[in-house]
Design a protein around this motif. Structure first.
Motif: not given
Length: 199
Positions: A178-179, A170-171, A165-168
């Motif tokens: 998330t990780i 998120r900062p 999803a290269p268009a994501d």
């Protein structure tokens, strides 16, 4: 693309080639087999994950996977492509690491010819074509190094999500959350392991 027992058998014909075309997306989970594999698409794009690299391969590229190397792929759009499986003995002097090659018209013509062969009782002409395929794998120019995947499992999962999803947009702080990693640590380690910034 061939029966799993043929792909995992180290013996049998030195080269097996197949073509496939269907309207479905092609997704192959991570796997490995005793035979080396060369594959590519006649139409569309393939994303290939092998070793610590990832490639997006257009029809002009072929991907070489040495024996026993974990790899997986997915197509972007309906799949039309080819695959050549080489016995471990036939892979002896071929690249020891996965790589992308600039596919030649000669290679594609040889693969096309080999895809129609029965599995046994080769004649001298077939043996010469199989050797031609090996020569092409050995000597074709490389088509780039691909993207280096991080070694850290959390960073690798992140890299694969971004690849899908290269268009994501998120900062950095959101990805870090998330990780489960501090933002500065994420930025520093991602750069150290891939040579690329997260952006």
């Amino acid at each position: 693309l061939i029966a799993p027992d043929l792909a995992t058998a180290p013996d049998g014909p030195p080269l097996l080639a197949v073509r496939r075309q269907d309207a479905a997306l092609r997704r192959t989970a991570m796997h490995q087999h005793a035979r080396g594999q060369l594959f590519g698409a006649y139409r569309g794009l393939l994303t290939v994950l092998a070793g610590d690299r990832q490639w997006v391969a257009p029809p002009a590229h072929a991907i070489w996977i040495p024996p026993d190397c974990p790899h997986g792929l997915r197509s972007h759009g309906p799949y039309a492509g080819y695959s050549v499986y080489l016995s471990p003995a036939a892979c002896a002097d071929l690249p020891a690491a996965p790589c992308a090659l600039l596919a030649s018209a000669l290679l594609l013509a040889a693969v096309e010819r080999a895809a129609g062969w029965p599995d046994a009782h080769w004649n001298a002409a077939q043996a010469r074509i199989a050797e031609l395929v090996r020569d092409e794998i050995r000597t074709l120019p490389r088509a780039g190094d691909g993207l280096t995947l991080p070694r850290d499992p959390r960073l690798q999962r992140l890299a694969l999500v971004l690849s899908d999803a290269p268009a994501d947009t998120r900062p950095l702080a959101a990805w870090a959350d998330t990780i489960g990693m501090a933002p500065r640590t994420l930025a520093r380690r991602y750069l150290a392991e891939t040579g690329l910034t997260l952006g």
